[in-house]
Design a protein around this motif. Sequence first.
Motif, PDB file in Angstrom:
ATOM      1  N   GLU A   7       0.746  -1.117  -0.036  1.00 24.70           N
ATOM      2  CA  GLU A   7      -0.165  -0.159  -0.078  1.00 24.70           C
ATOM      3  C   GLU A   7       0.922   1.415  -0.051  1.00 24.70           C
ATOM      4  N   LYS A   8       1.742   1.128   0.787  1.00 24.91           N
ATOM      5  CA  LYS A   8       2.760   2.463   0.696  1.00 24.91           C
ATOM      6  C   LYS A   8       3.493   2.489  -0.513  1.00 24.91           C
ATOM      7  N   LEU A   9       3.797   1.471  -1.477  1.00 27.66           N
ATOM      8  CA  LEU A   9       4.490   1.556  -2.957  1.00 27.66           C
ATOM      9  C   LEU A   9       3.529   2.231  -3.730  1.00 27.66           C
ATOM     10  N   ALA A  10       2.028   1.606  -3.560  1.00 23.79           N
ATOM     11  CA  ALA A  10       1.098   2.112  -4.493  1.00 23.79           C
ATOM     12  C   ALA A  10       0.702   3.491  -4.315  1.00 23.79           C
ATOM     13  N   HIS A  11       0.708   4.012  -2.917  1.00 22.29           N
ATOM     14  CA  HIS A  11       0.358   5.421  -2.890  1.00 22.29           C
ATOM     15  C   HIS A  11       1.401   6.213  -3.313  1.00 22.29           C
ATOM     16  N   ALA A  12       2.613   5.961  -2.883  1.00 19.01           N
ATOM     17  CA  ALA A  12       3.951   6.850  -3.207  1.00 19.01           C
ATOM     18  C   ALA A  12       4.017   6.908  -4.805  1.00 19.01           C
ATOM     19  N   ALA A  13       3.606   5.872  -5.446  1.00 14.46           N
ATOM     20  CA  ALA A  13       3.600   5.818  -6.661  1.00 14.46           C
ATOM     21  C   ALA A  13       2.706   6.916  -7.458  1.00 14.46           C
ATOM     22  N   HIS A  14       1.664   7.134  -6.895  1.00 21.87           N
ATOM     23  CA  HIS A  14       0.556   8.144  -7.071  1.00 21.87           C
ATOM     24  C   HIS A  14       1.352   9.778  -7.004  1.00 21.87           C
ATOM     25  N   GLU A  15       2.232   9.724  -6.153  1.00 24.05           N
ATOM     26  CA  GLU A  15       2.994  11.010  -5.771  1.00 24.05           C
ATOM     27  C   GLU A  15       3.864  11.533  -6.873  1.00 24.05           C
ATOM     28  N   ILE A  16       4.278  10.470  -7.709  1.00 20.25           N
ATOM     29  CA  ILE A  16       5.391  10.717  -8.742  1.00 20.25           C
ATOM     30  C   ILE A  16       4.941  10.622 -10.088  1.00 20.25           C
ATOM     31  N   CYS A  17       3.944   9.901 -10.306  1.00 21.62           N
ATOM     32  CA  CYS A  17       3.457   9.494 -11.543  1.00 21.62           C
ATOM     33  C   CYS A  17       2.681  10.843 -12.317  1.00 21.62           C
ATOM     34  N   PRO A  18       3.197  10.921 -13.332  1.00 23.27           N
ATOM     35  CA  PRO A  18       2.620  12.526 -13.916  1.00 23.27           C
ATOM     36  C   PRO A  18       1.144  12.513 -14.316  1.00 23.27           C
ATOM     37  N   TYR A  19       0.719  11.409 -14.620  1.00 24.47           N
ATOM     38  CA  TYR A  19      -0.979  11.440 -14.901  1.00 24.47           C
ATOM     39  C   TYR A  19      -1.526  11.399 -13.555  1.00 24.47           C
ATOM     40  N   SER A  20      -1.137  10.698 -12.512  1.00 27.49           N
ATOM     41  CA  SER A  20      -1.803  10.840 -11.143  1.00 27.49           C
ATOM     42  C   SER A  20      -1.660  12.283 -10.690  1.00 27.49           C
ATOM     43  N   LYS A  21      -0.590  12.983 -10.864  1.00 25.06           N
ATOM     44  CA  LYS A  21      -0.732  14.426 -10.507  1.00 25.06           C
ATOM     45  C   LYS A  21      -1.527  15.141 -11.274  1.00 25.06           C
ATOM     46  N   LEU A  22      -1.701  14.848 -12.501  1.00 28.02           N
ATOM     47  CA  LEU A  22      -2.635  15.575 -13.450  1.00 28.02           C
ATOM     48  C   LEU A  22      -4.045  15.449 -12.907  1.00 28.02           C
ATOM     49  N   ALA A  23      -4.314  14.397 -12.754  1.00 33.13           N
ATOM     50  CA  ALA A  23      -5.728  14.017 -12.232  1.00 33.13           C
ATOM     51  C   ALA A  23      -6.128  14.366 -10.753  1.00 33.13           C
ATOM     52  N   HIS A  24      -5.007  14.420  -9.757  1.00 34.43           N
ATOM     53  CA  HIS A  24      -5.265  14.581  -8.140  1.00 34.43           C
ATOM     54  C   HIS A  24      -5.896  15.950  -8.092  1.00 34.43           C
ATOM     55  N   GLY A  25      -7.262  15.601  -7.254  1.00 33.28           N
ATOM     56  CA  GLY A  25      -8.227  16.916  -7.292  1.00 33.28           C
ATOM     57  C   GLY A  25      -9.033  17.236  -8.046  1.00 33.28           C
ATOM     58  N   LYS A  26      -8.971  16.463  -9.333  1.00 31.85           N
ATOM     59  CA  LYS A  26      -9.792  16.905 -10.387  1.00 31.85           C
ATOM     60  C   LYS A  26     -10.824  15.761 -10.873  1.00 31.85           C
ATOM     61  N   ILE A  27     -10.437  14.556 -10.618  1.00 27.92           N
ATOM     62  CA  ILE A  27     -11.357  13.219 -10.695  1.00 27.92           C
ATOM     63  C   ILE A  27     -11.293  12.247  -9.584  1.00 27.92           C
ATOM     64  N   ASP A  28     -12.507  11.753  -9.114  1.00 25.64           N
ATOM     65  CA  ASP A  28     -12.312  10.824  -8.162  1.00 25.64           C
ATOM     66  C   ASP A  28     -11.464   9.391  -8.455  1.00 25.64           C
ATOM     67  N   VAL A  29     -10.402   9.042  -7.701  1.00 28.42           N
ATOM     68  CA  VAL A  29      -9.621   7.790  -8.061  1.00 28.42           C
ATOM     69  C   VAL A  29      -9.559   6.972  -6.604  1.00 28.42           C
ATOM     70  N   SER A  30     -10.130   5.619  -7.075  1.00 26.29           N
ATOM     71  CA  SER A  30     -10.013   4.602  -6.054  1.00 26.29           C
ATOM     72  C   SER A  30      -9.000   3.820  -6.274  1.00 26.29           C
ATOM     73  N   VAL A  31      -8.447   3.192  -5.106  1.00 28.02           N
ATOM     74  CA  VAL A  31      -7.009   2.438  -5.258  1.00 28.02           C
ATOM     75  C   VAL A  31      -7.197   1.027  -4.425  1.00 28.02           C
ATOM     76  N   ASN A  32      -7.355   0.005  -4.792  1.00 26.27           N
ATOM     77  CA  ASN A  32      -7.252  -1.386  -4.183  1.00 26.27           C
ATOM     78  C   ASN A  32      -6.082  -2.152  -4.497  1.00 26.27           C
ATOM     79  N   VAL A  33      -5.355  -2.407  -3.419  1.00 21.20           N
ATOM     80  CA  VAL A  33      -4.190  -3.085  -3.513  1.00 21.20           C
ATOM     81  C   VAL A  33      -4.222  -4.536  -2.749  1.00 21.20           C
ATOM     82  N   ILE A  34      -3.995  -5.582  -3.687  1.00 21.03           N
ATOM     83  CA  ILE A  34      -4.164  -6.843  -3.456  1.00 21.03           C
ATOM     84  C   ILE A  34      -2.736  -7.681  -3.373  1.00 21.03           C
ATOM     85  N   THR A  35      -2.521  -8.413  -2.377  1.00 23.78           N
ATOM     86  CA  THR A  35      -1.143  -8.956  -2.134  1.00 23.78           C
ATOM     87  C   THR A  35      -1.153 -10.469  -2.022  1.00 23.78           C
ATOM     88  N   SER A  36      -2.411 -10.943  -2.224  1.00 24.84           N
ATOM     89  CA  SER A  36      -2.582 -12.476  -2.055  1.00 24.84           C
ATOM     90  C   SER A  36      -2.555 -13.284  -3.528  1.00 24.84           C
TER      91      SER A  36
END
Length: 148
Positions: free
Chosen positions: A119-148
């Motif tokens: 989950e830390k990797l997944a959320h940190a990736a949104h901090e540096i991904c240019p697409y995620s930065k573009l969308a941040h605060g503009k569109i609703d984004v949900s994240v589901n992390v599966i490890t099994s």
Amino acid sequence: MTKIDKVLFTGKTHTTVAQAPTPADHGSLNLALSSPSHAGHEQQLTTVAPHPTAEELFAGGWSACYITAIGLIAAQKRVALPADLSVDVEVDLGQTGAAWLLEARFEIRIPGLAQDVAEKLAHAAHEICPYSKLAHGKIDVSVNVITS
């Protein structure tokens, strides 16, 4: 943030990590394409090859950028990623009243990693991904992390 009341179309992608490309080869893109259809607007393209919609292209670009960001964050934190790491992104085009909106759902599969680390990797990736930065605060984004 405004949520979509009526979904009109969903673009879906499934992204995996391929073998590392050489400096001269930036990898390849393999898209399985289909034409969109919604009630009353079914499309059959018999003489024209199907082409991606804007939502599919956006989801594809975003997922490719995002999975790369996961790899960068993991390398910085010295976390070994599994070979079967994958990211599924769905981008909805829809309406709320007269407004046209986008929403996105991410499903990140990082088998074998501890849930909190993944989950830390997944959320940190949104901090540096240019697409995620573009969308941040503009569109609703949900994240589901599966490890099994």
